[in-house]
Write a protein that holds these residues in place. Structure first.
Motif, PDB file in Angstrom:
ATOM      1  N   TYR A   1       0.761  -1.269  -0.040  1.00  0.00           N
ATOM      2  CA  TYR A   1       0.167  -0.151   0.081  1.00  0.00           C
ATOM      3  C   TYR A   1       1.045   1.313  -0.057  1.00  0.00           C
ATOM      4  N   CYS A   2       0.391   2.217  -0.786  1.00  0.00           N
ATOM      5  CA  CYS A   2       1.070   3.541  -0.700  1.00  0.00           C
ATOM      6  C   CYS A   2      -0.065   4.562  -0.712  1.00  0.00           C
ATOM      7  N   GLY A   3      -0.198   5.398   0.270  1.00  0.00           N
ATOM      8  CA  GLY A   3      -1.211   6.379   0.214  1.00  0.00           C
ATOM      9  C   GLY A   3      -1.074   7.026   1.681  1.00  0.00           C
ATOM     10  N   THR A   4      -2.146   7.749   1.756  1.00  0.00           N
ATOM     11  CA  THR A   4      -2.341   8.543   3.259  1.00  0.00           C
ATOM     12  C   THR A   4      -2.701   7.527   4.315  1.00  0.00           C
TER      13      THR A   4
ATOM     14  N   ALA B   1      -2.145  -6.388  16.321  1.00  0.00           N
ATOM     15  CA  ALA B   1      -0.592  -6.639  16.508  1.00  0.00           C
ATOM     16  C   ALA B   1      -0.649  -7.616  17.727  1.00  0.00           C
ATOM     17  N   LYS B   2      -1.698  -7.559  18.599  1.00  0.00           N
ATOM     18  CA  LYS B   2      -1.674  -8.515  19.800  1.00  0.00           C
ATOM     19  C   LYS B   2      -2.288  -9.836  19.369  1.00  0.00           C
ATOM     20  N   ASN B   3      -3.050 -10.071  18.325  1.00  0.00           N
ATOM     21  CA  ASN B   3      -3.768 -11.311  18.069  1.00  0.00           C
ATOM     22  C   ASN B   3      -3.496 -11.816  16.817  1.00  0.00           C
ATOM     23  N   GLY B   4      -2.538 -11.441  16.037  1.00  0.00           N
ATOM     24  CA  GLY B   4      -2.096 -11.833  15.041  1.00  0.00           C
ATOM     25  C   GLY B   4      -2.969 -11.232  13.654  1.00  0.00           C
ATOM     26  N   GLY B   5      -2.657 -11.579  12.601  1.00  0.00           N
ATOM     27  CA  GLY B   5      -3.348 -11.108  11.250  1.00  0.00           C
ATOM     28  C   GLY B   5      -2.763  -9.898  10.642  1.00  0.00           C
ATOM     29  N   TRP B   6      -1.716  -9.627  11.258  1.00  0.00           N
ATOM     30  CA  TRP B   6      -1.102  -8.234  10.386  1.00  0.00           C
ATOM     31  C   TRP B   6      -0.278  -8.937   9.315  1.00  0.00           C
ATOM     32  N   GLN B   7      -0.237  -8.150   8.121  1.00  0.00           N
ATOM     33  CA  GLN B   7       0.175  -8.946   6.869  1.00  0.00           C
ATOM     34  C   GLN B   7       1.374  -7.898   6.207  1.00  0.00           C
ATOM     35  N   TYR B   8       1.737  -6.903   6.841  1.00  0.00           N
ATOM     36  CA  TYR B   8       2.697  -6.016   6.245  1.00  0.00           C
ATOM     37  C   TYR B   8       4.091  -6.249   7.032  1.00  0.00           C
ATOM     38  N   ASP B   9       4.998  -6.123   6.204  1.00  0.00           N
ATOM     39  CA  ASP B   9       6.259  -6.441   6.751  1.00  0.00           C
ATOM     40  C   ASP B   9       7.116  -5.058   6.918  1.00  0.00           C
ATOM     41  N   SER B  10       6.776  -3.984   6.307  1.00  0.00           N
ATOM     42  CA  SER B  10       7.807  -3.020   6.484  1.00  0.00           C
ATOM     43  C   SER B  10       6.720  -1.662   6.492  1.00  0.00           C
ATOM     44  N   LEU B  11       7.266  -0.688   7.384  1.00  0.00           N
ATOM     45  CA  LEU B  11       6.536   0.516   7.094  1.00  0.00           C
ATOM     46  C   LEU B  11       7.439   1.707   6.778  1.00  0.00           C
ATOM     47  N   PHE B  12       6.980   2.792   5.785  1.00  0.00           N
ATOM     48  CA  PHE B  12       7.778   3.872   5.507  1.00  0.00           C
ATOM     49  C   PHE B  12       6.898   5.142   5.795  1.00  0.00           C
TER      50      PHE B  12
ATOM     51  N   ILE C   1      -0.220   5.102  16.256  1.00  0.00           N
ATOM     52  CA  ILE C   1      -0.651   3.882  15.481  1.00  0.00           C
ATOM     53  C   ILE C   1       0.621   3.394  14.401  1.00  0.00           C
ATOM     54  N   TYR C   2       1.593   4.328  14.113  1.00  0.00           N
ATOM     55  CA  TYR C   2       2.790   3.882  13.544  1.00  0.00           C
ATOM     56  C   TYR C   2       3.721   2.966  14.471  1.00  0.00           C
ATOM     57  N   GLU C   3       3.655   3.361  15.710  1.00  0.00           N
ATOM     58  CA  GLU C   3       4.337   2.518  16.657  1.00  0.00           C
ATOM     59  C   GLU C   3       3.638   1.265  17.069  1.00  0.00           C
TER      60      GLU C   3
ATOM     61  N   ASN D   1       8.216  -5.418  10.635  1.00  0.00           N
ATOM     62  CA  ASN D   1       9.574  -5.819  11.122  1.00  0.00           C
ATOM     63  C   ASN D   1      10.654  -4.740  10.959  1.00  0.00           C
ATOM     64  N   ARG D   2      10.430  -3.757   9.976  1.00  0.00           N
ATOM     65  CA  ARG D   2      11.196  -2.758   9.716  1.00  0.00           C
ATOM     66  C   ARG D   2      10.255  -1.390   9.484  1.00  0.00           C
ATOM     67  N   LYS D   3      10.743  -0.479  10.154  1.00  0.00           N
ATOM     68  CA  LYS D   3      10.116   0.997   9.995  1.00  0.00           C
ATOM     69  C   LYS D   3      11.283   1.830   9.972  1.00  0.00           C
TER      70      LYS D   3
END
Length: 241
Positions: free
Chosen positions: A29-32, A137-148, A162-164, A169-171
């Motif tokens: 995803y790339c957006g707001t 984040a606590k219960n699984g289901g998160w599908q994104y590896d990196s955050l920019f 929200i970002y934190e 794995n990488r931010k």
């Protein structure tokens, strides 16, 4: 912060991927931030009790609903007083009871109706988006590896939380604390400064200025050194004039 900026970043990434023969599908995803959270809420909002079909309510529709509820409940408070109360997180998920005043009960009823109708304001997208990100984040289901994140110096406290909370794995947060402009809409440069001082994060200083010459960079350094809440750095001109 804008769709136009997100579109420009997406275009640059696509061009870069093409130049180095990388798979475009891997961009994700790339957006707001609002766009990203709304997408998450549409896909997974039921995990925090939201209905399946969601839509964004415009300001006019919310104001009309507030006016109607106010009249139904016989509350004479002005819209000018009630509208800012819609942003109070403490009233969004609150359960009605005798401990609340009549004006607060009006706002709580509006939130209840919005939730039942699957309507989200921009503030509610952040509120429910944060709840969902924490839950995933606590219960699984998160599908994104990196955050920019771009322009992090203008992130609000809610944005930063929200970002934190995102289980990536990488931010990578990029921005310039000396160019913080949006305090009037909730931006808080202290979030950037705090991370820059956290040993869990690695700080990279980009101090070369490719636009201005020696005189302008010298004046700019003199001025920005007066800022109190900043990351210590000094810009250097790439040009020799």
């Amino acid at each position: 912060f804008t769709n136009e900026a997100a579109e420009e970043m997406t275009l640059r990434l696509l061009v870069k991927c093409g130049a180095v023969d990388l798979p475009v599908a891997g961009l994700g995803y790339c957006g707001t931030l609002h766009g990203f959270l709304f997408r998450l809420l549409v896909q997974h909002g039921e995990k925090i009790g939201l209905p399946q079909n969601l839509a964004v309510a415009d300001d006019q529709a919310v104001t009309k609903m507030l006016e109607a509820v106010k009249e139904e409940m016989g509350v004479k408070a002005t819209l000018r007083k009630l509208l800012p109360m819609l942003s109070l997180a403490s009233l969004i998920d609150a359960v009605q009871g005798s401990s609340y005043g009549r004006e607060e009960l009006v706002v709580m009823e509006v939130h209840s109706r919005l939730r039942m109708a699957g309507l989200l304001t921009f503030d509610l997208i952040l509120h429910y988006g944060e709840k969902l990100v924490v839950h995933m984040a606590k219960n699984g289901g998160w599908q994104y590896d990196s955050l920019f994140v771009d322009e992090f110096q203008d992130a609000s406290d809610a944005d930063s939380r929200i970002y934190e909370a995102m289980a990536c794995n990488r931010k990578f947060m990029v921005g310039d604390p000396d160019q913080a402009l949006y305090e009037f809409r909730g931006g808080n440069v202290a979030n950037f400064v705090r991370l820059s001082q956290d040993p869990a994060w690695k700080l990279f200083l980009l101090e070369t200025n490719y636009r201005s010459g020696i005189a302008i960079c010298g004046i700019a350094n003199t001025l920005i050194n007066l800022n109190e809440n900043r990351v210590k750095k000094s810009i250097r001109p790439a040009k020799d004039y």
